[in-house]
Every structure is written in C-alpha cells, then in structure tokens.
Design a protein around this motif. Structure first.
Motif, PDB file in Angstrom:
ATOM      1  N   LEU A  14      30.723  14.062  39.725  1.00  0.00           N
ATOM      2  CA  LEU A  14      31.244  14.843  38.613  1.00  0.00           C
ATOM      3  C   LEU A  14      32.324  15.785  39.136  1.00  0.00           C
ATOM      4  CD1 LEU A  14      28.005  15.915  36.685  1.00  0.00           C
ATOM      5  CD2 LEU A  14      29.393  13.866  36.375  1.00  0.00           C
ATOM      6  N   VAL A  25      26.074  12.969  42.173  1.00  0.00           N
ATOM      7  CA  VAL A  25      24.929  12.904  41.267  1.00  0.00           C
ATOM      8  C   VAL A  25      23.766  12.185  41.937  1.00  0.00           C
ATOM      9  CG1 VAL A  25      24.086  12.087  39.034  1.00  0.00           C
ATOM     10  CG2 VAL A  25      26.450  12.901  39.269  1.00  0.00           C
ATOM     11  N   ILE A  28      18.540  12.146  37.629  1.00  0.00           N
ATOM     12  CA  ILE A  28      18.800  12.735  36.315  1.00  0.00           C
ATOM     13  C   ILE A  28      17.464  12.862  35.588  1.00  0.00           C
ATOM     14  CG2 ILE A  28      19.994  12.521  34.113  1.00  0.00           C
ATOM     15  CD1 ILE A  28      22.090  10.805  35.524  1.00  0.00           C
ATOM     16  N   CYS A  58      21.003   7.490  38.135  1.00  0.00           N
ATOM     17  CA  CYS A  58      22.294   8.137  38.390  1.00  0.00           C
ATOM     18  C   CYS A  58      23.445   7.182  38.105  1.00  0.00           C
ATOM     19  CB  CYS A  58      22.363   8.643  39.821  1.00  0.00           C
ATOM     20  SG  CYS A  58      22.385   7.367  41.104  1.00  0.00           S
ATOM     21  N   THR A  61      25.664   7.191  34.924  1.00  0.00           N
ATOM     22  CA  THR A  61      26.627   8.277  34.755  1.00  0.00           C
ATOM     23  C   THR A  61      27.995   7.761  34.304  1.00  0.00           C
ATOM     24  OG1 THR A  61      25.540   9.647  36.419  1.00  0.00           O
ATOM     25  CG2 THR A  61      27.848  10.126  35.957  1.00  0.00           C
ATOM     26  N   ALA A 109      26.875  17.282  27.989  1.00  0.00           N
ATOM     27  CA  ALA A 109      26.346  15.961  28.297  1.00  0.00           C
ATOM     28  C   ALA A 109      25.912  15.243  27.020  1.00  0.00           C
ATOM     29  CB  ALA A 109      25.159  16.072  29.253  1.00  0.00           C
TER      30      ALA A 109
END
Length: 232
Positions: A14, A25, A28, A58, A61, A109
């Motif tokens: 990110l 990342v 999550i 992840c 993403t 998000a």
C-alpha cells in the motif's frame, strides 16, 4: 536465494501518504457486525460481549483506482465501506490503553462480498470464506500515518455508487472501538507490522453491477475508487 519451483506471488503493498516507502500487506483481519444498523439490516444482532472476525488473503488486495472483474459464482456482489487500521509494531495481549501505540496508520477500504454465498453458508453454519475471501475483494486507499490522522472520533464515513450516496455514518457508531479491537484480537494472535484490520461497515450495503463506479471516503483520509468490470 532459494531456488523456487515457481516464482512467488508479488508482495502486496500500500502507498503511504507523504512517503516514498510503501507498506507491505500481511494478514487481513475483518471485524463482523461492528455497526448496529448494519447488523440490523442483515437480520442480525450485535454481539456486545466480544467482537468476532473473518479473514481475507493478502493477495485479495487491490489499490484504489483499479478496475476489477465481477467475480464468478455469485449474482449478489456487495460493497462494504470500512476504516482499515494498519499495524506498525508487534502486539500480543496488549491492553486497550496501550493499543493505539502499535497503529501505523489508517486507510479507506472496501470489503467486497459475495453476499449470496455468505448467507447460504451462514445458514448451514459453515465458514464464510466463499463469500468473503474473494479475489480482488480487499480494496484499499493510500495509508495515512496515525499522527497525521489524529484521534478517531466522529469522522464521517461514506460511499457513493454511481454518484448516489449509499452509506453515510460516522466512525463514532462503531460498536467496538479500534483500541478495543486491537486489544481483543491480540489475545488470539501475535499482531505484527503488515497486519491490517478492517473494522466493519455501516448500514446501506448493496449489490453492484458491471460498469458501476464506487467512491468512498472517511474524513481525514485519502478517498478510494473502484470500478466493477465485466464478469471474470
């Protein structure tokens, strides 16, 4: 360097506002039913004794600005606008009074969800993976460092679908606060830098169709945009 059987998947990252360095990342974690009005619209009640969680890979993403395909296996793909919390230091069994010390930053998000599969599996008391851990279904805007964002209070959180407002609430409406979530989750996992926590969605979630444009924002953070493409 190891001799891989095949090349490993790229590390999801990110961007960070005001920095050239990026945030890698890791895991999550997602908090379920953290806004009472959303729980009610889903026909559920909030568990006020403790939060509960599900996870996303992840590799789900996606960065803001992407065009992602409508996923297979569903006719009811939903948006859920959320505040994401990025962990920047290790935490295990941390007290809620110190929990904010391990926060690196925050981002807008989207928890994109195959709602029909989530509900069908929930009725059978099965895991939600088919509904929640979906390719391209963890969408993030750029991270804003915690010190630049300041304290979490009544910042507005909102989402527009094709310029029509669908979700509109404040972060103050979360049932479980960010320090409470971090403290509770750290009782089950060693949280480490790279872990992201998606803190739940307000009421107003709904389905998307190919061609839809989703714009979401939280006061003080960089907004995000997602365009839904043709079916995969």
């Amino acid at each position: 360097m190891p001799d891989y059987v095949f090349p490993p998947r790229p590390q999801p990252i990110l961007p960070v506002v005001g920095q050239t360095a990026v945030y890698p990342v890791g895991r999550i974690f997602c908090v379920g039913r953290n806004y009472a009005a959303h729980a009610a619209e889903m026909g559920q009640e909030v568990d006020r004794e403790k939060p509960f969680y599900f996870t996303k890979s992840c590799h789900a993403t996606v960065l803001s600005g992407a065009v992602t395909p409508y996923p297979p296996g569903t006719d009811d793909f939903h948006f859920e606008m959320e505040l994401a919390v990025a962990i920047g230091a290790s935490a295990f069994r941390i007290n809620k009074d110190r929990a904010m010390e391990v926060v690196f930053g925050y981002a807008c998000a989207l928890d994109m969800t195959r709602r029909d599969l989530q509900l069908s599996e929930r009725k059978k008391q099965r895991p939600w993976d088919l509904g929640k851990d979906v390719e391209n279904a963890a969408v993030f805007g750029p991270l804003t460092p915690a010190e630049a964002f300041g304290d979490i209070g009544a910042q507005r959180i909102w989402l527009q679908q094709n310029a029509e407002t669908r979700q509109d609430a404040t972060l103050a409406e979360m049932v479980w606060s960010v320090p409470e979530i971090i403290a509770h989750l750290s009782g089950f996992y060693h949280l480490v830098p790279g872990d992201l926590i998606m803190t739940g969605t307000p009421a107003g979630v709904g389905p998307v169709s190919p061609g839809d444009v989703l714009d979401g924002g939280i006061d003080g953070l960089e907004p995000l945009r997602l365009t839904i493409g043709d079916p995969a």
